[in-house]
Design an enzyme around this catalytic site. Structure first.
Site, PDB file in Angstrom:
ATOM      1  N   ASP A  75      52.911  17.555  16.153  1.00  0.00           N
ATOM      2  CA  ASP A  75      52.680  18.781  16.920  1.00  0.00           C
ATOM      3  C   ASP A  75      53.971  19.175  17.626  1.00  0.00           C
ATOM      4  O   ASP A  75      54.941  18.416  17.623  1.00  0.00           O
ATOM      5  CB  ASP A  75      51.539  18.601  17.932  1.00  0.00           C
ATOM      6  N   ASP A  77      55.757  20.608  21.179  1.00  0.00           N
ATOM      7  CA  ASP A  77      55.659  20.907  22.601  1.00  0.00           C
ATOM      8  C   ASP A  77      56.783  21.852  22.963  1.00  0.00           C
ATOM      9  O   ASP A  77      57.886  21.752  22.431  1.00  0.00           O
ATOM     10  CB  ASP A  77      55.786  19.614  23.418  1.00  0.00           C
ATOM     11  N   ASP A 156      60.973  10.865  29.684  1.00  0.00           N
ATOM     12  CA  ASP A 156      61.017   9.400  29.687  1.00  0.00           C
ATOM     13  C   ASP A 156      62.263   8.847  28.984  1.00  0.00           C
ATOM     14  O   ASP A 156      63.133   8.259  29.614  1.00  0.00           O
ATOM     15  CB  ASP A 156      59.708   8.786  29.144  1.00  0.00           C
TER      16      ASP A 156
HETATM   17  P1  ATP Z   1      54.216  11.974  19.953  1.00  0.00           P
HETATM   18  O1  ATP Z   1      54.844  12.021  18.608  1.00  0.00           O
HETATM   19  O2  ATP Z   1      53.460  10.727  20.181  1.00  0.00           O
HETATM   20  O3  ATP Z   1      53.473  13.227  20.350  1.00  0.00           O
HETATM   21  P2  ATP Z   1      55.964  12.807  22.045  1.00  0.00           P
HETATM   22  O4  ATP Z   1      57.338  12.353  22.404  1.00  0.00           O
HETATM   23  O5  ATP Z   1      55.804  14.232  21.667  1.00  0.00           O
HETATM   24  O6  ATP Z   1      55.472  11.839  20.925  1.00  0.00           O
HETATM   25  P3  ATP Z   1      54.009  13.341  24.067  1.00  0.00           P
HETATM   26  O7  ATP Z   1      53.102  12.392  24.733  1.00  0.00           O
HETATM   27  O8  ATP Z   1      53.458  14.401  23.198  1.00  0.00           O
HETATM   28  O9  ATP Z   1      55.028  12.441  23.247  1.00  0.00           O
HETATM   29  O10 ATP Z   1      54.901  13.980  25.224  1.00  0.00           O
HETATM   30  C1  ATP Z   1      55.793  15.041  24.983  1.00  0.00           C
HETATM   31  C2  ATP Z   1      57.066  14.831  25.772  1.00  0.00           C
HETATM   32  O11 ATP Z   1      56.780  14.842  27.166  1.00  0.00           O
HETATM   33  C3  ATP Z   1      57.774  13.515  25.526  1.00  0.00           C
HETATM   34  O12 ATP Z   1      58.615  13.582  24.414  1.00  0.00           O
HETATM   35  C4  ATP Z   1      58.544  13.321  26.809  1.00  0.00           C
HETATM   36  O13 ATP Z   1      59.706  14.108  26.815  1.00  0.00           O
HETATM   37  C5  ATP Z   1      57.597  13.894  27.853  1.00  0.00           C
HETATM   38  N1  ATP Z   1      56.719  12.865  28.427  1.00  0.00           N
HETATM   39  C6  ATP Z   1      55.484  12.536  28.002  1.00  0.00           C
HETATM   40  N2  ATP Z   1      54.949  11.566  28.749  1.00  0.00           N
HETATM   41  C7  ATP Z   1      55.869  11.273  29.688  1.00  0.00           C
HETATM   42  C8  ATP Z   1      55.913  10.346  30.783  1.00  0.00           C
HETATM   43  N3  ATP Z   1      54.893   9.533  31.032  1.00  0.00           N
HETATM   44  N4  ATP Z   1      57.028  10.342  31.547  1.00  0.00           N
HETATM   45  C9  ATP Z   1      58.054  11.173  31.302  1.00  0.00           C
HETATM   46  N5  ATP Z   1      58.071  12.039  30.295  1.00  0.00           N
HETATM   47  C10 ATP Z   1      57.004  12.105  29.491  1.00  0.00           C
HETATM   48 MG    MG Z   2      53.955  15.298  21.260  1.00  0.00          MG
END
Ligand code: ATP
Ligand code: MG
Length: 453
Positions: A75, A77, A156
């Protein structure tokens, strides 16, 4: 327009608030591999819309990371300088959600985009006003808006803080994420221990991304994890349930589980499972490992996986151990003992992870059916086979056999039963008739499975 002007001078207000040194790097379109063709239509049109209104809009997080790794982002963001309210007004079908911080869910056709407003790193005055921090250092509420620069400082890991915009096709990297992608490492932005204290779930995320991407965890990022693992106890049990799905249902459950143990996180998620494994139960070890391998395989093959089955496997060793004790020590019947053991294990588990009822019920049915699968005389085989959870229970039986439990070919019997027509099934049941007592013996033996080295 004013907004645009301000964004030309972001470093003045931005870097003062950043808690660590940032190095701005903007990579032009001809120096990176992201192609618009790999970005979803919805994400592109949402960016376009925001740009048209004079806002900044970037893809960020897993979408950019996975595009750069040639992966298929699941997805996209978006990050923007528009406030949640402004975003909501721009898109039909947009909803503001979020407990810890406000996010806007924007529906574009079948796609769901998460749009977040740039967040700020807190100065003390801001912290008092707009965010709350528990004594432990954990952030409770977090809605201070900022710039791309401050937003990247609050993400993060460096590889999750890469921003791509379709305005000029550039990538913006303030945290060294591109370098860490090349080094294939997970590195925390800022001081790792402080960031884990702010949000202990980041420890799980470190392990999850390392497992999923096959990256290493950079030593300073890895070092404080085991020491701070118990902070997971402060995280709400419902959030931990959501995280547990990401840990085990993203195709890398086996590797993830290994890292959860290595970093001593497992006891704070699955204390009872940890206890059985820690005691050296080889059969439990194999059962869980095989369950996770199967789960990963099913996801690779795009087959359905249910949390009920995964939880059934993760908790079974603890249930089986207690069940054996209740049968031997308190002379309970197997069904009574199972009921009691399952109840006790589940209630202890729920204190850490709030598994919803809709998964708990089928999980317990899978367990209950383990006692019914050996009883096949008369109409019983047909009754069991028509139970809605039969297939999962049968898979679970095979799993137990694969871990070394011996049921005298019971799994094969059920395999054959399903492969034959009704007449054949009746014959199979009839053939059992003469072996009545064997079935009974089998039932008891199941309660005291002998671990095989
Ligand atoms: P995935 O492929 O699992 O969706 P993702 O990196 O997109 O991986 P998400 O949980 O969708 O993870 O979160 C989107 C973004 O938001 C992350 O890439 C990170 O930049 C930020 N983020 C998410 N959770 C946290 C957290 N607990 N602390 C700091 N930043 C976070
Ligand atoms: Mg994501």
């Amino acid at each position: 327009m004013l907004k645009r002007l301000f964004s030309l001078f972001p470093s003045r207000s931005g870097s003062a608030a950043a808690p660590h040194k940032q190095t701005k790097r903007v990579v032009p379109r001809d120096q990176h591999s992201i192609s618009r063709a790999n970005i979803s239509r919805g994400a592109l049109s949402a960016m376009k819309r925001l740009h048209a209104e004079g806002f900044e809009a970037y893809l960020v997080g897993g979408g950019v990371r996975d595009l750069l790794l040639d992966g298929n982002p699941k997805d996209f963001d978006l990050a923007t300088d528009a406030t949640p309210e402004q975003v909501r007004q721009l898109f039909r079908g947009a909803r503001i959600i979020g407990r810890r911080f406000k996010i806007v869910h924007v529906r574009m056709g079948r796609e769901l985009l998460e749009v977040t407003t740039f967040r700020d790193s807190h100065t003390e005055a801001e912290s008092k006003r707009d965010s709350q921090q528990a004594d432990s250092g954990m952030l409770l509420r977090d809605n201070v808006f900022g710039t791309l620069e401050t937003d990247s400082a609050r993400r993060d890991f460096t590889i999750n803080a890469l921003y791509y915009t379709s305005k000029d096709f550039t990538i913006h990297d303030y945290e060294g994420g591109l370098e860490d992608l090349a080094k294939r490492q997970i590195r925390m932005i800022g001081d790792p221990e402080t960031r884990y204290k702010e949000d202990p779930v980041r420890m799980l995320r470190a392990v999850r991304f390392a497992a999923k991407l096959g990256f290493s965890i950079e030593p300073n990022t890895a070092a404080p994890i085991a020491k701070n693992a118990e902070l997971l106890g402060q995280v709400s049990s419902s959030r931990l349930f959501d995280e547990s799905l990401k840990l085990f249902m993203a195709g890398s459950a086996t590797a993830t589980f290994g890292l959860l143990r290595e970093y001593q996180l497992l006891p704070h998620l699955f204390a009872q499972t940890h206890a059985v494994l820690h005691a050296g139960d080889a059969q439990a070890e194999r059962l869980i490992e095989n369950a996770l391998i199967n789960t990963d395989k099913r996801i690779r093959n795009e087959q359905r996986v249910t949390p009920a089955f995964i939880y059934a496997a993760l908790l079974w060793p603890a249930v089986a151990k207690l069940l054996r004790e209740l049968v031997v020590e308190q002379k309970l019947s197997a069904p009574m003992a199972l009921n009691q053991a399952a109840g006790a294990v589940v209630s202890q588990q729920l204190a850490a992870i709030a598994v919803p009822k809709r998964f708990l019920i089928p999980m317990r049915e899978i367990w209950d059916l383990q006692l019914r699968l050996p009883n096949r005389n008369g109409k019983r085989a047909f009754a069991v086979a028509s139970h809605p959870r039969f297939r999962a229970a049968y898979d679970f039986l095979l799993l137990r056999e694969s871990a070394g439990e011996n049921f005298d070919g019971l799994g094969q019997w059920w395999t054959d039963f399903q492969a034959t027509d009704e007449q054949g099934q009746e014959q199979m049941v009839k053939d059992l008739g003469s072996q009545g007592p064997r079935t009974k013996r089998r039932r008891h033996r199941k309660n005291t499975p002998k671990p095989q080295a």
